[in-house]
Design an enzyme around this catalytic site. Structure first.
Site, PDB file in Angstrom:
ATOM      1  CG  HIS A  40      -2.300   0.769   1.090  1.00  0.00           C
ATOM      2  ND1 HIS A  40      -3.167   0.530   2.002  1.00  0.00           N
ATOM      3  CD2 HIS A  40      -2.400   1.836   0.308  1.00  0.00           C
ATOM      4  CE1 HIS A  40      -4.154   1.646   1.684  1.00  0.00           C
ATOM      5  NE2 HIS A  40      -3.738   2.146   0.637  1.00  0.00           N
ATOM      6  CG  ASN A  78      -5.519   8.136   1.985  1.00  0.00           C
ATOM      7  OD1 ASN A  78      -4.455   8.040   1.216  1.00  0.00           O
ATOM      8  ND2 ASN A  78      -6.584   7.398   1.619  1.00  0.00           N
TER       9      ASN A  78
END
Length: 354
Positions: free
Chosen positions: A114, A223
Site C-alpha cells: 500500500h 490517508n
C-alpha cells in the site's frame, strides 16, 4: 402508546440513516464530473497494469512503485496476482519500470503493498518502508535496498495494536515512522459503519523501537502522509473530508495541528518536491466511482500542486485531470527534475515530461 413510541424511534432511526447516506454521498463527491486538463508529453508506463498506489523517489532519481494493491471494496484487474515493488531510473533517457527482487524467506505470495516511504541513513543505507496487507491484515515491512542487485532485503515486520488499519507511512529513521490509520477498527463491517456514521476516529501513530503512541486524531479517514523538507511539519491528507492537515512536529515526536487546507476533491497520497517544498497530490474527483466500478463510467483522475502551504493564502493549481479514458483512480503524483509520475489505485501509471 408503546406503538407510537416504537414508530417514533423507527422514524428517527430511518431519518438518521437517510441523512448519513446523503452525507456520505457528499463526502464521496458522488455527483462530480470533470473536464479533462491534459499534459502534452505523457505516456503510460509499460509493465504497470494493476495500479501503482504509491510512489517515492530517491534524490538520485530512482523511483519506487507499490503495485498490485488489493483492498476490500475496491476493484482489481488481477485479484489473484500478488503485489510487488517496481523501480524506475528517472535519469535514464527512456526510463522503464523493473520489478525488484525480494530476499528469500519473505512471503511474496501474500504481498499486498500500500503506502511506501524511503529513508536514507547517515551511512547512505537506503531503507524502504512498505505498508502491507497480507490476507487483509496490517503490517509495516522494512527493507534494505540493494542497488547493485536491484533487490530488497527484508529486515523486519512490524505489527502493533495501534496500527489496526494502516494506510500510509513516512519514515523518519531506520526503524522510526509516522503512520496513518484510515479507520479506528480493523474489522471490515465496523470500518464500514465507522465511515457511514462519520465517527472521525482515524488517527496518526508514531512508531519507534522505544515507544509507540497516538500523536494526532479526529480525522474522517487519514490517508497520505509526508513531511516538509526541513522536517518541521507533517502533512496528513484526510481523504473523505477533502482536507490537508498541517501539523508541527515537536521534539518528543508529538504533532500539534497548525492549520487545515480545504480542497474540493478527495485527496489521497502526498508527495513533496524537496527543492521547493511544494506538495503534489493524487486525487479522486469522484470517490463513489472507485467503489462502484463501471468500465463505461470509470473513476477519474486529478493532480494538484500546492505551493506555500504554510502561508495565509496557499496556491492550489490543477495540473492534470482525466475522466478515466486514460488514467483511472489517481492516488499519487510525484515530481523529479520536471518529470511527473502519476500512479493509480488499481489501473495504470503515467510518466510526463513537464
Amino acid at each position: 402508546m408503546g406503538r407510537l413510541v416504537a414508530l417514533s424511534l423507527l422514524g428517527i432511526g430511518l431519518a438518521l440513516l437517510g441523512e448519513r447516506f446523503l452525507a456520505l454521498r457528499s463526502r464521496l463527491k458522488a455527483s462530480r464530473e470533470v473536464e479533462s486538463v491534459d499534459l502534452p508529453n505523457c505516456r503510460l508506463i509499460k509493465g504497470i497494469e494493476t495500479g501503482a498506489e504509491d510512489i517515492d523517489i530517491l534524490p538520485n532519481g530512482l523511483a519506487f512503485f507499490s503495485v498490485g494493491l488489493k483492498f476490500p471494496g475496491l476493484h482489481s484487474f488481477a485479484p489473484d496476482k500478488p503485489g510487488g515493488i517496481l523501480m524506475m531510473d528517472l535519469k535514464e533517457e527512456k526510463p522503464r519500470a523493473l520489478e525488484l527482487r525480494v530476499s528469500w524467506g519473505f512471503d511474496l505470495a501474500s504481498f499486498n503493498p500500500h503506502g511506501i516511504s524511503t529513508f536514507i541513513d547517515d551511512d547512505d543505507t537506503v531503507y524502504l518502508f512498505v505498508v502491507n496487507h497480507p490476507e487483509f491484515k496490517n503490517t509495516v515491512e522494512i527493507f534494505k535496498f540493494q542497488e547493485e542487485e536491484n533487490s530488497l532485503l527484508h529486515l523486519k515486520t512490524i505489527k502493533h495494536e495501534l496500527l489496526p488499519s494502516v494506510n500510509d507511512v513516512i519514515a523518519v529513521g531506520p526503524s522510526h515512522f509516522y503512520a496513518t490509520n484510515d479507520h479506528y477498527f480493523s474489522d471490515p463491517f465496523l470500518k464500514y459503519l465507522e465511515t457511514y456514521l462519520n465517527l472521525r476516529w482515524a488517527n496518526v501513530v508514531y512508531y519507534s523501537p522505544e515507544e509507540v503512541k497516538l500523536v494526532a486524531e479526529g480525522f474522517d479517514s487519514a490517508n497520505g502522509i509526508n513531511i516538509s523538507p526541513d522536517k518541521k511539519y507533517v502533512y496528513v491528507a484526510d481523504i473523505l473530508a477533502h482536507e490537508i492537515h498541517v501539523l508541527e512536529k515537536q521534539p518528543n515526536m508529538n504533532l500539534t495541528q497548525l492549520k487545515v487546507l480545504q480542497l474540493g476533491t478527495l485527496v489521497d497520497n502526498l508527495s513533496i518536491d524537496p527543492s521547493s517544498g511544494d506538495i503534489w497530490v493524487g486525487c479522486h474527483p469522484n470517490g463513489q466511482k472507485l467503489f462502484v466500478y463501471d468500465p463505461n463510467h470509470p473513476p477519474s483522475s486529478e493532480v494538484l500542486r500546492i505551493q506555500n502551504i504554510l502561508s495565509e493564502k496557499p496556491s492550489v493549481t490543477t495540473v492534470y485531470i482525466n475522466n478515466g479514458s486514460v488514467l483511472q483512480g489517481s492516488s499519487v503524483a510525484t515530481i523529479y527534475d520536471r518529470k511527473l509520475l502519476v500512479g493509480t489505485l488499481y489501473q495504470r501509471a503515467l510518466y510526463c515530461e513537464l
